[in-house]
Scaffold this motif. Structure first.
Motif, PDB file in Angstrom:
ATOM      1  N   HIS A  25      65.451  66.308  55.384  1.00  0.00           N
ATOM      2  CA  HIS A  25      66.651  66.975  54.878  1.00  0.00           C
ATOM      3  C   HIS A  25      66.255  67.955  53.781  1.00  0.00           C
ATOM      4  O   HIS A  25      65.538  67.595  52.849  1.00  0.00           O
ATOM      5  CB  HIS A  25      67.618  65.930  54.330  1.00  0.00           C
ATOM      6  N   PRO A  26      66.692  69.205  53.857  1.00  0.00           N
ATOM      7  CA  PRO A  26      66.322  70.201  52.836  1.00  0.00           C
ATOM      8  C   PRO A  26      66.742  69.754  51.441  1.00  0.00           C
ATOM      9  O   PRO A  26      67.884  69.361  51.211  1.00  0.00           O
ATOM     10  CB  PRO A  26      67.108  71.449  53.277  1.00  0.00           C
ATOM     11  N   GLY A  27      65.807  69.821  50.532  1.00  0.00           N
ATOM     12  CA  GLY A  27      66.085  69.468  49.140  1.00  0.00           C
ATOM     13  C   GLY A  27      65.927  67.997  48.817  1.00  0.00           C
ATOM     14  O   GLY A  27      65.850  67.620  47.639  1.00  0.00           O
ATOM     15  N   TRP A  28      65.888  67.123  49.848  1.00  0.00           N
ATOM     16  CA  TRP A  28      65.784  65.689  49.569  1.00  0.00           C
ATOM     17  C   TRP A  28      64.421  65.350  48.961  1.00  0.00           C
ATOM     18  O   TRP A  28      64.317  64.585  48.002  1.00  0.00           O
ATOM     19  CB  TRP A  28      66.041  64.898  50.852  1.00  0.00           C
ATOM     20  N   ALA A  32      63.777  63.681  45.309  1.00  0.00           N
ATOM     21  CA  ALA A  32      63.008  62.439  45.163  1.00  0.00           C
ATOM     22  C   ALA A  32      61.797  62.658  44.261  1.00  0.00           C
ATOM     23  O   ALA A  32      61.439  61.770  43.459  1.00  0.00           O
ATOM     24  CB  ALA A  32      62.562  61.939  46.538  1.00  0.00           C
ATOM     25  N   ALA A  33      61.145  63.820  44.360  1.00  0.00           N
ATOM     26  CA  ALA A  33      60.000  64.121  43.507  1.00  0.00           C
ATOM     27  C   ALA A  33      60.414  64.189  42.042  1.00  0.00           C
ATOM     28  O   ALA A  33      59.703  63.692  41.158  1.00  0.00           O
ATOM     29  CB  ALA A  33      59.360  65.435  43.945  1.00  0.00           C
ATOM     30  N   ARG A  34      61.573  64.800  41.752  1.00  0.00           N
ATOM     31  CA  ARG A  34      62.053  64.866  40.365  1.00  0.00           C
ATOM     32  C   ARG A  34      62.402  63.475  39.840  1.00  0.00           C
ATOM     33  O   ARG A  34      62.151  63.156  38.662  1.00  0.00           O
ATOM     34  CB  ARG A  34      63.274  65.792  40.286  1.00  0.00           C
ATOM     35  N   GLN A  35      62.960  62.629  40.709  1.00  0.00           N
ATOM     36  CA  GLN A  35      63.264  61.261  40.285  1.00  0.00           C
ATOM     37  C   GLN A  35      61.988  60.494  39.958  1.00  0.00           C
ATOM     38  O   GLN A  35      61.924  59.765  38.962  1.00  0.00           O
ATOM     39  CB  GLN A  35      64.037  60.537  41.394  1.00  0.00           C
ATOM     40  N   LEU A  36      60.961  60.683  40.786  1.00  0.00           N
ATOM     41  CA  LEU A  36      59.680  60.027  40.514  1.00  0.00           C
ATOM     42  C   LEU A  36      59.089  60.529  39.207  1.00  0.00           C
ATOM     43  O   LEU A  36      58.594  59.740  38.397  1.00  0.00           O
ATOM     44  CB  LEU A  36      58.703  60.271  41.669  1.00  0.00           C
ATOM     45  N   ASP A  37      59.152  61.825  38.969  1.00  0.00           N
ATOM     46  CA  ASP A  37      58.600  62.390  37.732  1.00  0.00           C
ATOM     47  C   ASP A  37      59.315  61.822  36.513  1.00  0.00           C
ATOM     48  O   ASP A  37      58.683  61.505  35.492  1.00  0.00           O
ATOM     49  CB  ASP A  37      58.730  63.915  37.769  1.00  0.00           C
ATOM     50  N   ALA A  38      60.625  61.670  36.592  1.00  0.00           N
ATOM     51  CA  ALA A  38      61.384  61.096  35.477  1.00  0.00           C
ATOM     52  C   ALA A  38      61.011  59.638  35.250  1.00  0.00           C
ATOM     53  O   ALA A  38      60.867  59.179  34.104  1.00  0.00           O
ATOM     54  CB  ALA A  38      62.879  61.231  35.746  1.00  0.00           C
ATOM     55  N   ALA A  39      60.869  58.893  36.344  1.00  0.00           N
ATOM     56  CA  ALA A  39      60.473  57.482  36.211  1.00  0.00           C
ATOM     57  C   ALA A  39      59.080  57.360  35.602  1.00  0.00           C
ATOM     58  O   ALA A  39      58.827  56.486  34.766  1.00  0.00           O
ATOM     59  CB  ALA A  39      60.526  56.798  37.572  1.00  0.00           C
ATOM     60  N   LEU A  40      58.171  58.236  36.026  1.00  0.00           N
ATOM     61  CA  LEU A  40      56.812  58.214  35.468  1.00  0.00           C
ATOM     62  C   LEU A  40      56.831  58.543  33.980  1.00  0.00           C
ATOM     63  O   LEU A  40      56.091  57.946  33.190  1.00  0.00           O
ATOM     64  CB  LEU A  40      55.917  59.208  36.209  1.00  0.00           C
ATOM     65  N   LEU A  41      57.677  59.487  33.579  1.00  0.00           N
ATOM     66  CA  LEU A  41      57.717  59.891  32.175  1.00  0.00           C
ATOM     67  C   LEU A  41      58.143  58.739  31.275  1.00  0.00           C
ATOM     68  O   LEU A  41      57.712  58.646  30.124  1.00  0.00           O
ATOM     69  CB  LEU A  41      58.672  61.073  32.008  1.00  0.00           C
ATOM     70  N   SER A  42      58.952  57.820  31.801  1.00  0.00           N
ATOM     71  CA  SER A  42      59.399  56.681  30.996  1.00  0.00           C
ATOM     72  C   SER A  42      58.258  55.742  30.647  1.00  0.00           C
ATOM     73  O   SER A  42      58.368  54.938  29.709  1.00  0.00           O
ATOM     74  CB  SER A  42      60.497  55.913  31.738  1.00  0.00           C
ATOM     75  N   VAL A  43      57.142  55.805  31.385  1.00  0.00           N
ATOM     76  CA  VAL A  43      55.979  54.969  31.069  1.00  0.00           C
ATOM     77  C   VAL A  43      54.791  55.806  30.617  1.00  0.00           C
ATOM     78  O   VAL A  43      53.657  55.339  30.590  1.00  0.00           O
ATOM     79  CB  VAL A  43      55.583  54.084  32.277  1.00  0.00           C
ATOM     80  N   LEU A  52      53.790  67.921  41.967  1.00  0.00           N
ATOM     81  CA  LEU A  52      55.240  67.986  42.102  1.00  0.00           C
ATOM     82  C   LEU A  52      55.635  68.910  43.267  1.00  0.00           C
ATOM     83  O   LEU A  52      56.545  68.596  44.049  1.00  0.00           O
ATOM     84  CB  LEU A  52      55.852  68.495  40.788  1.00  0.00           C
ATOM     85  N   GLU A  53      54.923  70.028  43.398  1.00  0.00           N
ATOM     86  CA  GLU A  53      55.204  70.952  44.495  1.00  0.00           C
ATOM     87  C   GLU A  53      54.914  70.312  45.838  1.00  0.00           C
ATOM     88  O   GLU A  53      55.686  70.450  46.799  1.00  0.00           O
ATOM     89  CB  GLU A  53      54.374  72.219  44.309  1.00  0.00           C
ATOM     90  N   ARG A  54      53.790  69.598  45.926  1.00  0.00           N
ATOM     91  CA  ARG A  54      53.419  68.947  47.196  1.00  0.00           C
ATOM     92  C   ARG A  54      54.410  67.848  47.556  1.00  0.00           C
ATOM     93  O   ARG A  54      54.806  67.693  48.718  1.00  0.00           O
ATOM     94  CB  ARG A  54      52.004  68.381  47.089  1.00  0.00           C
ATOM     95  N   LEU A  55      54.833  67.064  46.568  1.00  0.00           N
ATOM     96  CA  LEU A  55      55.808  66.004  46.827  1.00  0.00           C
ATOM     97  C   LEU A  55      57.128  66.594  47.291  1.00  0.00           C
ATOM     98  O   LEU A  55      57.803  66.042  48.182  1.00  0.00           O
ATOM     99  CB  LEU A  55      56.029  65.169  45.566  1.00  0.00           C
ATOM    100  N   GLY A  56      57.518  67.723  46.699  1.00  0.00           N
ATOM    101  CA  GLY A  56      58.791  68.346  47.071  1.00  0.00           C
ATOM    102  C   GLY A  56      58.834  68.819  48.508  1.00  0.00           C
ATOM    103  O   GLY A  56      59.918  68.985  49.086  1.00  0.00           O
ATOM    104  N   ALA A  57      57.655  69.038  49.118  1.00  0.00           N
ATOM    105  CA  ALA A  57      57.595  69.498  50.503  1.00  0.00           C
ATOM    106  C   ALA A  57      57.599  68.343  51.497  1.00  0.00           C
ATOM    107  O   ALA A  57      57.651  68.581  52.715  1.00  0.00           O
ATOM    108  CB  ALA A  57      56.350  70.358  50.709  1.00  0.00           C
ATOM    109  N   THR A  62      59.385  59.514  52.468  1.00  0.00           N
ATOM    110  CA  THR A  62      57.948  59.424  52.194  1.00  0.00           C
ATOM    111  C   THR A  62      57.698  59.434  50.698  1.00  0.00           C
ATOM    112  O   THR A  62      56.875  58.668  50.185  1.00  0.00           O
ATOM    113  CB  THR A  62      57.201  60.594  52.868  1.00  0.00           C
ATOM    114  N   VAL A  63      58.412  60.312  49.973  1.00  0.00           N
ATOM    115  CA  VAL A  63      58.259  60.384  48.516  1.00  0.00           C
ATOM    116  C   VAL A  63      58.699  59.080  47.863  1.00  0.00           C
ATOM    117  O   VAL A  63      58.045  58.573  46.943  1.00  0.00           O
ATOM    118  CB  VAL A  63      59.054  61.573  47.946  1.00  0.00           C
ATOM    119  N   LEU A  64      59.795  58.522  48.334  1.00  0.00           N
ATOM    120  CA  LEU A  64      60.288  57.272  47.743  1.00  0.00           C
ATOM    121  C   LEU A  64      59.287  56.139  47.951  1.00  0.00           C
ATOM    122  O   LEU A  64      59.002  55.368  47.016  1.00  0.00           O
ATOM    123  CB  LEU A  64      61.643  56.910  48.347  1.00  0.00           C
TER     124      LEU A  64
END
Length: 704
Positions: A25-28, A32-43, A52-57, A62-64
């Motif tokens: 799905h376009p943009g999904w 998901a990549a931005r959500q992962l980046d935010a979760a990583l930043l918390s630790v 981030l670019e590769r995950l976004g593609a 798969t990203v989740l």
């Protein structure tokens, strides 16, 4: 496969993706990549721009799926995979006075008729009072009592970079570890074993014999030729193939080998068991005898030299090794004869150079022999000797010895001095040979923060982890609040570890301490004593650096009762730094600067020391040491003198650092157009094909 993926993420800080399918799905995928980046930043982690670019593609699912695995790997790396509760719910606030706390527990016990019946003034055990040493609140209660952490720019942010395929990343890690010039810690040997089973090829040259034994295990299982050149190589392989210790530090219970395996081991042994090599057998006589019972050499008359190995082990054949002949020559003052014996063992000659220079009538002859030996010795031996000779130029508090497990002890320095001109000539010989072996650096870029990192001349005592540096390294400590933490979980027996801190003046005297017997001093606070860790336990110590009246602070972990560090289900130590107004929970992963497992053989762990300079700034000096201690009931008050002398000897020693190697690289000069970068972490924007060395790969800089 998931274990290898986590290994690559933890050791290389790269996320292996490879040819994962794009689309969906376009943009999904981007979301998901931005959500992962935010979760990583918390630790305390984040994705690089490329990752981030590769995950976004990729597909969102798969990203989740990948994100769950990545987050689990980095949380364990930083120590956030467990719940860190504190004994006093308000720590570092509202921690009572030590005597007031114990008096309160005793008063409550006396008011309880059941508990009072167990209190005997003549045999009063304060640690057995009801309520002592066990959490009196839940982890949820702790979270409710603390405000959210206020994120600041000074918090740690570790960048995760984009990796290639898992196969490619695992192969690169395997080749780096297998080809290391530096002995690996036990955890890395375990990782190397997993990588060897996964990777179809290995480097042509494996210099460290323990690493070679691990690779040989896979070769033996696959029926491939074995990489051995001494009889001890075969013994190491047999130990590893039996699930034992390839370092030969502990005895191995050999398994029954298949006939093909016995034939392969005996054939390899027969090929290297020359008369000169038989002298190595008596060092491990008992293990050779036990191995002979499993290999049945009498059933293979085609390998007569292999049979001689076991004859030496049983005492039926005499073989005198180089060591015994050398000791005899040195004991009788025949230095010339000793040099002749060492001519065929350049590494052994250089390791004994100090002794030879002190006892020789003609140091010039010894230096000439050392110059010839330098060309045949390993780079690690050259650098180790270089560090040793440099420290011979000045007085030391004492000599420090540490074994492969980090167990340390000190002795007074009773060696006679060596003339400065002799030491200078020896140092010049070593530097010249090291420069000759160094690679062409090309365009050399060095991060100033890495200059005081010690060269990893031995990695056996350094457990892998976050922010780990070799013994003797210096690193800056920023922040107003320094917080140590230890977490452990017992396997079978009730286990009590005690986090403590020893504080000393500039001359390593006038000791103070904070521990379970003293919760406070003018600038430090202890979180409270836990004596049972069936579900895990954590202890903390806060140091308010601006108020510190002592310039030397030494955190320590004591085994008071129960399972040693290397037998507990889990045990690790680390430290955090925060600004004074930064609250948050007792454990906040994004403020963690260092975390590693405790697994040394001693009962007292000394991970590092914190030192205040004349300019008021603080630095950490990495120790990675363990003291033997007593079988039980160890505490800081009983080890202040031993700890002070040991730490002083390490602190005053001038370790060989990246700064020295950088100077040698500059002296070597460059003719290439490539780029070499040495730093704590690889920056973005380096030219393609740049050689990058960080603490995780610093061992690759040690010349062969």
């Amino acid at each position: 496969m998931e274990n290898l993926e986590a290994l690559v993420i933890a050791r290389r800080l790269r996320v292996p993706i490879g040819d994962a399918p794009a689309g969906g799905h376009p943009g999904w995928g981007e979301a998901a990549a931005r959500q992962l980046d935010a979760a990583l930043l918390s630790v305390g982690f984040k994705c690089s721009a490329a990752l981030l670019e590769r995950l976004g593609a990729l597909r969102g699912e798969t990203v989740l799926d990948l994100g769950v695995r990545v987050l689990a790997a980095v949380r364990e790396l930083v120590g956030d995979h467990v719940r860190h509760n504190a004994y006093f719910i308000g720590f570092p606030s509202n921690v009572p006075d030590t005597m007031e706390f114990w008096a309160g527990l005793l008063r409550e016990a006396l008011l309880d008729p059941v508990a009072a019946a167990r209190v005997r003034p003549a045999t009063l055990n304060l640690l057995a009072l009801p309520g002592y040493g066990r959490y009196q609140h839940t982890y949820a209660d702790l979270l409710a009592a603390h405000a959210e952490l206020i994120p600041l720019a000074g918090d740690r942010v570790t960048v995760l970079d984009l990796g290639a395929s898992l196969e490619s990343e695992a192969r690169e890690l395997f080749w780096s570890m297998a080809g290391s010039q530096v002995p690996l810690p036990a955890e890395d040997l375990t990782a190397l074993r997993a990588l060897a089973a996964f990777c179809p090829d290995e480097p042509e040259h494996i210099p460290v014999r323990e690493n070679r034994a691990v690779v040989n295990e896979e070769r033996l299982a696959a029926g491939r030729p074995l990489l051995v050149d001494t009889v001890t190589d075969v013994l190491r392989l047999a130990c590893g193939a039996s699930g034992g210790d390839v370092t030969l530090a502990t005895l191995t219970r050999f398994r029954s080998f298949r006939r093909a395996e016995r034939r392969a081991l005996l054939q390899a042994l027969d090929a290297v068991a020359s008369p000169a090599r038989l002298g190595d057998v008596p060092r491990h006589r008992e293990q050779w005898k036990r191995l002979g019972e499993r290999l049945h050499p009498h059933e293979h008359p085609r390998f007569p030299r292999a049979a001689q190995v076991f004859e030496v082990a049983r005492g039926a054949r005499r073989a005198r090794g180089l060591g015994s002949r050398l000791e005899s020559s040195l004991a009788q003052g025949r230095t010339g004869e000793a040099l002749g014996l060492l001519a065929q063992a350049p590494g052994a000659l250089l390791r004994r150079l100090d002794h030879l220079l002190r006892t020789a009538d003609d140091p010039s002859a010894v230096l000439d022999a050392a110059g010839q030996a330098a060309a045949g010795a390993s780079g690690r031996v050259l650098l180790s000797l270089r560090e040793h000779l440099h420290n011979r130029l000045g007085p030391v508090a004492g000599r420090v010895f540490a074994n492969r497990h980090g167990r340390a002890w000190t002795t007074p320095d009773a060696r006679s001095p060596i003339e400065e001109s002799v030491l200078s000539r020896a140092v010049a010989v070593l530097d010249e040979e090291i420069i000759r072996r160094l690679p062409d650096p090309g365009n050399l870029i060095i991060d100033p923060d890495v200059l005081d990192v010690a060269l990893p001349l031995s990695g056996k005592a350094v457990a892998p982890g976050l922010g780990m540096l070799p013994r003797g390294s210096l690193s800056a400590v920023n922040g107003e609040l320094l917080r140590f933490f230890v977490h452990w979980r017992q396997a079978e027996r009730r286990t009590d570890y005690d986090l403590s801190a020893l504080m000393l003046d500039a001359s390593f005297g006038d000791p103070e301490h904070v521990s379970w017997t003293n919760y406070h001093n003018a600038f430090a606070t202890y979180s409270g004593d836990l004596t049972d860790a069936a579900a895990g336990a954590s202890e903390f110590i806060d140091i308010r650096l601006p108020q510190a009246t002592k310039p030397i602070i030494i955190p320590q972990v004591y085994l008071y009762a129960g399972e040693p560090f290397d037998e507990a289900a889990e045990a690790f130590f680390g430290f955090m730094t925060r600004d004074g107004g930064q609250k948050g929970r007792p454990f906040e992963p994004r403020t963690v600067r260092m975390k590693s497992d405790l697994r040394g053989a001693g009962r007292i762990a000394l991970p590092l020391a914190f030192l205040r300079g004349e300019d008021g700034t603080w630095q950490a000096k990495w120790l990675h040491l363990y003291l033997k201690g007593r079988p039980g009931f160890n505490q800081v008050e009983g080890n202040r003198v031993t700890t002070s002398l040991l730490v002083r000897s390490i602190v005053e020693r001038d370790h060989l650092r990246v700064r020295h190697l950088a100077d040698l690289l500059a002296r070597r000069g460059s003719a290439g157009e490539h780029t070499t970068y040495i730093g704590l972490q690889a920056p973005a924007g380096l030219p393609e094909g740049a050689r990058v060395y960080t603490p995780a790969t610093l061992h690759e800089l040690i010349p062969a």
